[in-house]
Write an enzyme that holds these catalytic residues in place. Structure first.
Site: not given
Ligand code: ACO
Length: 370
Positions: A256, A307
């Site tokens: 998140h 989620d």
């Molecule tokens: N699985 C694998 N890697 C992840 C995930 C994940 N679920 N979430 C973040 N990362 C990675 C990113 O790719 C990033 O890697 P990098 O530094 O090598 O590029 C690193 O962790 C940091 O990511 P953040 O900057 O914290 O993520 P961002 O803010 O861009 O995205 C998001 C947030 C979209 C929620 C992301 O965590 C994600 O795609 N999660 C999976 C989808 C999900 O569960 N969405 C629901 C969120 S809750 C809601 O909206 C109700």
């Protein structure tokens, strides 16, 4: 001008609806932990719209309004029957909410009281529409909403056509409280951008539904269930998740932007998932989820978000995965409409700039010379 990818860390406006500070989520100053344990979803919706918890009379009046507004136009039901049966339920919901505006003579009336009424109307009608969409796709007639029931109870009643059990009502009500608002999340921001042009509340909610549909936002709960189904059983978790981790693929339901130390809503859904699995005597989904969490948190430090465990909760409540994100919308429409009303209180059109990284000094060449 330098762009910030994903607007991370950008404060886009002031708001007094909900806040996330150091991982603590509050609605109107009330800690989500307090509300999750004690408040009903109707109380929370009132709190989001009107800035205070309702007294007995105010809650009674709100429930009367919700009862009055819950039925949807028969013409809309007939239209929904014409949607392709295998269409995405969020796409169908987005279309139905857009169509709903056509049946509200006050859709474009920008009077504050009328817009508050429309917020309550949308809250009342969204569960009726979602339940009707579910029944229509199964070839069944929609069930009319009943008066005197909570939103959670009425929704389950319309879905199944029979009185739901207390455990299911309680679990769904708590899930609705937990999903009701979340500061400037993507769908809420989309809704605010739309109405900041002084477009109507239905357009704002339609935009918000479009944003919620995506798997990086509300669509993640359905994606989690598809992943659990694909894995199949506890013995396959390790190889499936390790493969995804090795390939650096996104694992749905984790991570998140605003919570690096865990989503405060997730623990309630995890508890709910465990309790339901104990009650039903089948802990397969719960155990698979726990094992996935151990691996993803252990290896990547990513914690489950709202989620992740909601997928196993809704499945154990007998709800099909196509309805998970629409259920999120049933709850979040309270927050969306509260934000829309707040946007109009001190409106200014939302129009950021872009950092231009394209070509410069191009000269027009007539088509026959290209
Ligand atoms: N699985 C694998 N890697 C992840 C995930 C994940 N679920 N979430 C973040 N990362 C990675 C990113 O790719 C990033 O890697 P990098 O530094 O090598 O590029 C690193 O962790 C940091 O990511 P953040 O900057 O914290 O993520 P961002 O803010 O861009 O995205 C998001 C947030 C979209 C929620 C992301 O965590 C994600 O795609 N999660 C999976 C989808 C999900 O569960 N969405 C629901 C969120 S809750 C809601 O909206 C109700």
């Amino acid at each position: 001008m330098t762009a910030t990818k994903g607007l991370e860390g950008i404060v886009a406006a002031t708001s007094s609806i909900s806040s996330i500070v150091d991982g603590v989520l509050t609605y109107r100053g009330y800690d989500i932990n307090d509300l999750a344990l004690h408040a009903s979803f109707e109380e929370v919706a009132y709190l989001l719209w009107f800035g205070k918890l309702p007294n007995v009379q105010e809650l009674y009046d709100l429930k009367q309004d919700l009862d009055t507004f819950a039925p949807i136009p028969q013409t809309l039901i007939e239209q929904m029957k014409l949607y392709p049966k295998d269409t995405n339920t969020m796409a169908a919901l987005r279309t139905a909410i857009s169509a709903l505006a056509l049946y509200d003579e006050e859709a474009d009336d920008m009077n504050r009281t009328i817009n508050e009424k429309k917020a309550i109307k949308l809250q009342a009608q969204l569960p009726t529409i979602v339940a009707a969409l579910s029944r229509i796709r199964q070839g069944k007639e929609p069930v009319q909403p009943q008066k005197g029931l909570s939103i959670a109870e009425n929704f389950l009643f319309m879905l199944r056509g029979e009185q739901p059990d207390e455990t299911s009502i309680k679990a769904l009500d708590q899930a609705l409280v937990l999903h009701a608002d979340h500061e400037f999340n993507a769908s809420t921001f989309a809704g605010r951008v739309t109405v900041a042009t002084l477009s109507d509340i239905y357009s704002g909610v339609t935009s918000a539904i479009g944003a919620l549909k995506g798997p990086l936002h509300g669509g993640a709960n359905e994606a989690v269930m598809r992943m659990l189904e694909k894995i199949g059983g506890i013995d396959q978790v390790e190889s499936y998740i390790q493969d995804k981790l090795n390939k650096r693929e996104i694992i749905m339901g984790f991570g998140h932007r605003v919570y690096k130390n865990g989503d405060p809503r997730a623990k309630y859904l995890q508890t709910m998932s465990r309790e339901l699995s104990e009650m039903k005597g089948n802990s397969d989904l719960y155990e698979m989820s726990v094992k996935i969490e151990e691996m993803v948190t252990g290896q990547k430090g990513l914690k489950p978000n709202v989620d992740f465990y909601s997928a196993s909760v809704y499945t154990q409540l007998g709800i099909e995965s196509e309805l998970f994100t629409p259920i999120f919308a049933i709850s979040r429409v309270s927050g969306w409409t509260a934000h829309i009303l707040e946007q109009w209180e001190s409106n200014r059109i939302i129009r950021p700039r872009a950092e231009y990284i394209g070509l410069h000094d191009q000269k027009y060449i007539s088509i026959e010379l290209r």
